[in-house]
Design an enzyme around this catalytic site. Structure first.
Site, mmCIF file in Angstrom:
data_model
loop_
_atom_site.group_PDB
_atom_site.id
_atom_site.type_symbol
_atom_site.label_atom_id
_atom_site.label_comp_id
_atom_site.label_asym_id
_atom_site.label_seq_id
_atom_site.Cartn_x
_atom_site.Cartn_y
_atom_site.Cartn_z
ATOM 1 N N PRO A 1 1.001 -1.272 0.128
ATOM 2 C CA PRO A 1 -0.066 0.021 -0.033
ATOM 3 C C PRO A 1 0.801 1.220 0.147
ATOM 4 C CG PRO A 1 0.100 -1.097 2.182
ATOM 5 C CD PRO A 1 0.868 -1.801 1.275
ATOM 6 N N GLY A 2 0.365 2.341 -0.705
ATOM 7 C CA GLY A 2 0.913 3.729 -0.561
ATOM 8 C C GLY A 2 2.078 4.091 -1.253
ATOM 9 N N CYS A 3 2.275 3.113 -2.395
ATOM 10 C CA CYS A 3 3.373 3.398 -3.287
ATOM 11 C C CYS A 3 2.816 4.174 -4.475
ATOM 12 C CB CYS A 3 4.023 2.338 -3.591
ATOM 13 S SG CYS A 3 5.127 1.446 -2.432
ATOM 14 N N SER A 4 3.540 4.975 -5.215
ATOM 15 C CA SER A 4 2.944 5.532 -6.500
ATOM 16 C C SER A 4 3.149 4.808 -7.445
ATOM 17 C CB SER A 4 3.531 7.073 -6.494
ATOM 18 O OG SER A 4 5.022 6.723 -6.776
ATOM 19 N N THR A 5 3.868 3.684 -7.358
ATOM 20 C CA THR A 5 3.867 2.639 -8.221
ATOM 21 C C THR A 5 3.122 1.388 -8.031
ATOM 22 O OG1 THR A 5 6.105 1.619 -7.607
ATOM 23 C CG2 THR A 5 5.976 3.500 -9.248
#
Ligand SMILES: Cc1ncc(COP(=O)(O)O)c(C=O)c1O
Lengths: 468, 244
Positions: B131-135
């Protein structure tokens, strides 16, 4: 179908259009490429002697007002193209904040002393400025919030919980920002209402015909963006409001991406609620606003409890203050609201119509330039004689992750763009991608910014392709 | 620009002997300049351990942990596993700190991305999403019978794959306690693509490390026969952030 921005004479200017003659500051110089003032403005662009002489663009005229733009990032001139996320602040706004904290910082509506009276006066003046800026009929229709997100939540938790009943429908588009979706999911969970989403048409614009078809007596609220932060498309709000009111529904307009860039007139649009954030319109962070028609605000229960929002407090109950105080519990962001007022003065000084005209030109230049990059897909409508785009483009390039693009653009070229889902995951899912890159402009951007970006992007693409 | 400009790498991924020859030869072809340094005793010891973990290797998790560093190849190898992760972390930080130009750090990450063991498309499961990655990043964790953590990761971004590759190099084969000991702030010096401190929504180092630690914690709890914690992922994350 969509097409024009209300209250704005939309015409697509040719590339020679953005020649802005500002009586106060205009100096007759070549517009582009520069042959003059190379040290401050040319910034690495070779002069082409054949360029037609013209005035400076609005971008060149206003850049000096934004100290932050004049720096190097990773050894390159900063090219800031993430304005849809947040805008930069002119010295006038920074100065207003400094002046507030240096000369009259004090709590508002509380003290009778000089500083408090002055802070209160300036704070209320800021409200008046917001009110005039969007042409509200009364400044009491403006509630200061922390940002647009809080403004939407305010409506959801007060008007929404009070008025929305089981099986009522809330109509949104798939292109809404998460902050305009999630509060209504919470309301739907609590009330048993149903959320309905309008999809995109073949031009990758929310399908307004479809939206109208979906309206019914069950529809209690329509939540729509004015300008999409991903697609760059513009919705015909006035038209939507008319149809929504026909079935007795209210309309909340997310104007985060329109208020900073064009004339927005709430009376002309006849919207019931409209929200925006200061930080996207050259103002400080930490403040935003809700516009609500007075009859609606007056009937709404308070949002948060605390000081400022009450009229009398007894141990077992309180009587509530009138709007807007009813919705401004606790000490507000005083300096920031005053800073927002200064931002509005600055924008109005330039002229919103002038800003908009210049941005329409930039939008087309950006779109056309980006279209020349191989293997690119730009989302949203193609600009044409009847479709105007905002000055932003979300895009993907085959087989390169947008975050990788953005990382390299930043690290190697000092170009700031955004990557990810831009808080619009349902839209990205609808477009069949998990993320996109986005370049978004404001009036202080120039054609050179776009040229530098495109050059850097081409270099970035060949860098990643060399690793394949 | 071209990949031959990559400066000499300090970290080497040496596929463990059990890895299939097919994939290791593919990797050699992909990186013709990949030179295998002589393993010191420590790496031999590590390989010995990894060789003994047949079951996990059979399930497709290879151990890319054997490596040699130009900087440390001659140092006396510490014997305790706990020091290994700390050492590797130090080496990782040193390696990236030695690259002054941001572009070189990006190139180095892409270099390591190419060494990330291949991951099956079908295993890009929603449960494995970080969760929470821009990828999009996927991480899987298992604990072998010796209590060592085995990780696999993948991403749709090459740079994120590079992050994953480094983290796996550092943590794959380590004991759960070692994995849990790593602090996100220790990775601050390996700054690529993100500035300053790690506690950002877009910081892949931070998010992937936290995901690895969360999964490790869950496996530890499971092994000890306790009921897994039923907290929201975000609550677990913030608890870790406070300690990290
Ligand atoms: C269309 C739109 N709506 C809402 C928001 C939320 O604004 P804020 O985060 O300032 O509340 C944004 C900002 O990203 C936006 O672009």
């Amino acid at each position: 179908m969509m097409m024009t921005m209300e209250g704005v004479a939309v015409k697509l200017p040719s590339y020679s259009f953005p020649i802005i003659r500002s009586p106060a500051r205009c100096v007759t110089r070549n517009f582009r490429p520069f042959s003059i003032s190379a040290s401050t403005l040319k910034e690495g662009h070779p002069a082409a002697p054949s360029a037609p002489p013209a005035s400076l663009s609005l971008g060149h005229l206003t850049r000096p007002d934004f100290p932050i733009l004049h720096q190097e990032v990773n050894g390159s001139r900063l090219v800031y193209l993430d304005n849809a996320a947040t805008s930069q602040k002119p010295t006038a706004v920074i100065g207003a904040l400094q002046n507030y904290y240096e000369s009259y910082n004090s709590n508002v509506h509380r003290g009778i002393h000089y500083l408090s009276a002055r802070a209160t006066e300036e704070y209320e003046l800021a409200r008046k400025k917001v009110s005039n800026f969007i042409n509200a009929s009364d400044s009491r229709e403006i509630v200061f919030t922390r940002n647009a997100t809080e403004a939407i939540n305010l409506v959801a938790y007060t008007w929404g919980l009070q008025n929305i009943k089981p099986d009522d429908e809330i109509l949104l588009t798939v292109a809404e920002h998460h902050s305009a979706i999630v509060p209504w999911q919470l309301v739907a969970q609590k009330t048993g209402a149903v959320l309905k989403f309008v999809e995109l048409n073949g031009d990758e614009i929310p399908d307004v015909d479809n939206l109208k078809d979906m309206l019914s007596r069950k529809t209690k609220l329509v939540v729509v963006h004015h300008v999409s932060n991903v697609l760059g498309s513009v919705l015909p709000i006035k038209d939507i409001v008319l149809c929504a009111h026909d079935v007795g529904a209210k309309v909340l307009v997310d104007a985060c991406q329109s208020v900073p860039h064009m004339v927005v007139d709430v009376q002309n649009l006849n919207a019931d609620f409209l929200v925006a954030s200061s930080h996207k319109m050259c103002g400080p962070t930490g403040v935003g606003f809700l516009y609500g028609k007075s009859d609606l605000l007056s009937a709404m229960p308070p949002f948060l409890g605390g000081g400022e929002m009450i009229s009398d407090v007894f141990l077992d109950h309180s009587t509530y203050a009138e709007p807007p105080s009813r919705f401004e519990a606790g000490t507000p962001a005083i300096g920031e609201a005053i800073g927002l007022g200064a931002a509005i003065d600055y924008l109005s000084g330039l002229g919103m119509q002038k800003i908009h005209d210049y941005e329409i030109f930039l939008a087309k230049y950006l779109y056309d330039s980006l279209s020349s990059v191989p293997n690119i897909h730009i989302y949203g409508p193609a600009p044409s004689n009847h479709v105007t785009r905002a000055a932003l483009c979300s895009f993907n390039i085959d087989n390169i992750h947008p975050t990788d693009l953005a990382t390299y653009l930043d690290q190697q070229h000092g170009v700031a763009i955004r990557s990810g889902h831009h808080c619009a995951q349902p839209l990205h899912r609808h477009l069949g991608v998990s993320a996109s890159a986005r370049a978004s402009l404001h009036f202080y951007n120039t054609v050179e910014d776009i040229d530098d970006f495109i050059q850097a992007l081409n270099d970035t693409v060949s860098f990643f392709n060399s690793f394949k | 620009m071209n990949s031959t400009t990559i400066p000499t790498t300090l970290l080497y991924f040496n596929p463990s002997p059990a890895a299939s020859t097919e994939s290791s030869s593919k990797r050699q072809a992909h990186n013709p300049r990949h030179v295998q340094l002589k393993l010191d005793k420590r790496q031999n010891g590590r390989n010995f351990l990894s060789k003994s973990i047949k079951c996990t290797q059979n399930r497709g998790i290879r151990n890319p942990t054997a490596l040699a560093s130009c900087l440390e190849a001659t140092e006396a190898p510490p014997s305790k596993a706990a020091e290994l992760v700390a050492d590797k972390l130090k080496r990782l930080v040193l390696e990236f700190r030695s690259l002054a130009e941001p572009i070189d750090r990006v190139k180095r990450l892409l270099h390591y991305a190419a060494r990330l063991p291949p991951y099956n498309e079908s295993t890009r499961k929603p449960e494995s999403r970080v969760p929470g990655c821009s990828t999009q990043v996927w991480v899987e964790a298992e604990m072998d019978e010796l209590g060592r953590m085995r990780f696999r990761a993948d991403s749709d971004s090459e740079i994120s794959k590079g992050f994953c590759s480094c983290l796996i190099w550092m943590l794959d084969g380590a004991e759960a306690a070692e994995v849990l000991e790593v602090k996100t702030r220790d990775l601050e010096d390996v700054n690529v693509g993100v500035y300053g401190k790690v506690n950002s929504r877009v910081n892949t180092w931070h998010n992937v490390l936290l995901a690895m630690q969360r999964k490790t914690q869950a496996l530890v709890v499971e092994r000890e026969g306790k009921r897994p914690l039923e907290a929201l992922p975000s609550l677990l994350a913030s608890a870790n952030e406070v300690s990290g």
